[in-house]
Design a protein around this motif. Structure first.
Motif, PDB file in Angstrom:
ATOM      1  N   LEU A  59     -13.012  55.141 -93.816  1.00  0.00           N
ATOM      2  CA  LEU A  59     -14.383  55.050 -93.083  1.00  0.00           C
ATOM      3  C   LEU A  59     -14.835  56.316 -92.476  1.00  0.00           C
ATOM      4  CD1 LEU A  59     -13.443  52.425 -90.666  1.00  0.00           C
ATOM      5  CD2 LEU A  59     -15.102  52.083 -92.332  1.00  0.00           C
ATOM      6  N   PRO A  98     -14.224  52.858 -81.315  1.00  0.00           N
ATOM      7  CA  PRO A  98     -14.320  51.929 -83.300  1.00  0.00           C
ATOM      8  C   PRO A  98     -14.997  53.056 -84.462  1.00  0.00           C
ATOM      9  CG  PRO A  98     -16.623  51.489 -81.603  1.00  0.00           C
ATOM     10  CD  PRO A  98     -15.354  52.057 -80.619  1.00  0.00           C
ATOM     11  N   SER A 271     -11.071  43.906 -89.822  1.00  0.00           N
ATOM     12  CA  SER A 271     -10.987  45.554 -90.202  1.00  0.00           C
ATOM     13  C   SER A 271     -11.125  45.402 -88.453  1.00  0.00           C
ATOM     14  CB  SER A 271     -12.519  46.195 -90.718  1.00  0.00           C
ATOM     15  OG  SER A 271     -13.019  47.424 -90.138  1.00  0.00           O
ATOM     16  N   MET A 274     -14.518  47.524 -87.339  1.00  0.00           N
ATOM     17  CA  MET A 274     -16.194  46.526 -86.928  1.00  0.00           C
ATOM     18  C   MET A 274     -15.606  45.329 -85.672  1.00  0.00           C
ATOM     19  SD  MET A 274     -16.284  46.365 -91.215  1.00  0.00           S
ATOM     20  CE  MET A 274     -17.943  45.104 -91.120  1.00  0.00           C
ATOM     21  N   TYR A 275     -14.884  45.263 -85.682  1.00  0.00           N
ATOM     22  CA  TYR A 275     -14.469  44.077 -84.680  1.00  0.00           C
ATOM     23  C   TYR A 275     -14.625  44.512 -83.043  1.00  0.00           C
ATOM     24  CZ  TYR A 275     -11.909  40.778 -81.983  1.00  0.00           C
ATOM     25  OH  TYR A 275     -11.681  39.767 -81.003  1.00  0.00           O
ATOM     26  N   MET A 278     -18.494  45.636 -82.927  1.00  0.00           N
ATOM     27  CA  MET A 278     -19.898  44.546 -82.940  1.00  0.00           C
ATOM     28  C   MET A 278     -19.100  42.816 -82.553  1.00  0.00           C
ATOM     29  SD  MET A 278     -20.258  44.042 -87.541  1.00  0.00           S
ATOM     30  CE  MET A 278     -21.254  42.655 -87.394  1.00  0.00           C
TER      31      MET A 278
END
Length: 334
Positions: A59, A98, A271, A274-275, A278
């Motif tokens: 990432l 994030p 992930s 990402m959680y 989003m």
């Protein structure tokens, strides 16, 4: 512009300018963006920080970022949505970023990433929970309907110990792999253990427990498919790999898991970055619940190993060789 206003826009940050151990530890930088202003008091240091700082984290493939995913801090200024979320100036808050950036003295953070820390929970204890606690809770939710028997590959790790406790609260029977040295600790958290160094552990698991409904794994091992029921699921939180090749291992593991999403047993990636990015409402719910459980004594946080920020290099070294049940935590001062 007054000196106070200038200082309010500045933060000392652990910016990764190059993937070298000799990179400067903290530099002064201007804060960008909108949101609440938070003075960081504590931040955890974990394996992803070590990987990212050496250029081995998918990432963050390029330098120029600030390490650190989660933090505890004091709100010094609120944005407009904060009041509707029950946040005020002076509140002690926890959060997960994030895109990393928590190893800093001050942060600009959207209020949607912040939740209050219960008054009875010490900051150094709370600092061990946001990233790993949200990962554990989200991984368990990805297994729903809740399994009756859960296997955690690496149950004595940070995520594993928290997931084992959360699963036990849901009435799930938990087992997992651990080293001989950490097996006793995992058993204290309610998990039956199998020696991960013994190549026969899958057979032992099948003989003693039978096939399980769900697995949480951080290695990407394909061996696990043989111990899951046909209609079960494997949740991959990471993909292992030797030092220097973890970025490639993550990319390959992610691709393989996507292919297996509709297989039997199915596989899915958990992930947390990402959680958090989003699904803010679900993330805030999970983090709030984890902190409340710890405050009530129903969830035991990891034991914090606290380093003053002036000993950042030593904190990184300690996080690179984590002891079971412990978490390295930076303190910036209350």
């Amino acid at each position: 512009m007054t000196r106070h206003e200038q200082q309010s826009r500045l933060s000392n940050v652990a910016r990764v300018d190059s993937f070298s151990r000799d990179t400067r530890e903290f530099v002064e930088a201007s804060m960008r963006g909108d949101g609440c202003l938070v003075r960081v008091t504590h931040a955890s240091v974990g394996s992803t920080d070590i990987m990212a700082r050496r250029g081995d984290y998918l990432l963050h493939p390029f330098p120029g970022f600030v390490s650190g995913y989660d933090f505890i801090g004091i709100v010094e200024f609120i944005d407009r949505p904060a009041q509707s979320l029950g946040l005020s100036v002076g509140d002690r808050v926890a959060g997960v970023l994030p895109g990393m950036g928590a190893h800093a003295t001050r942060l600009r953070v959207p209020s949607s990433l912040l939740v209050p820390v219960p008054d009875g929970l010490a900051s150094e204890d709370a600092a061990t929970l946001p990233l790993d606690g949200v990962t554990a809770r989200h991984a368990l939710d990805l297994l729903k309907p809740s399994p009756r028997a859960l296997f955690i590959n690496g149950v004595s790790g940070a995520v594993g110990l928290l997931a084992a406790q959360l699963a036990a609260l849901d009435g799930v029977r938990v087992s997992g792999t651990a080293s001989p040295a950490s097996a006793a600790l995992a058993m204290q958290y309610g998990a039956a253990t199998f020696d991960y160094g013994d190549t026969q552990w899958p057979r032992q698991l099948l003989d003693q427990v039978g096939k399980v409904d769900g697995v949480i794994d951080h290695t990407g091992s394909r061996t696990l498919n043989s111990v899951v029921k046909r209609n079960g699921r494997i949740v991959r939180t990471a993909f292992g790999g030797p030092v220097g090749h973890q970025k490639a291992a993550t990319a390959a593991g992610f691709a393989k898991t996507l292919v297996q999403r509709f297989a039997q047993p199915s596989e899915v990636v958990c992930s947390t970055p990402m959680y958090v990015a989003m699904k803010r409402r679900s993330y805030r719910r999970d983090l709030t619940k984890v902190l409340e459980l710890a405050d009530s004594g129903r969830l035991k946080p990891l034991d914090p190993v606290v380093y003053d920020v002036s000993h950042y290099r030593e904190a990184l070294d300690a996080a690179g060789q984590p002891a079971s049940g412990k978490k390295v935590v930076l303190t910036f001062g209350e």
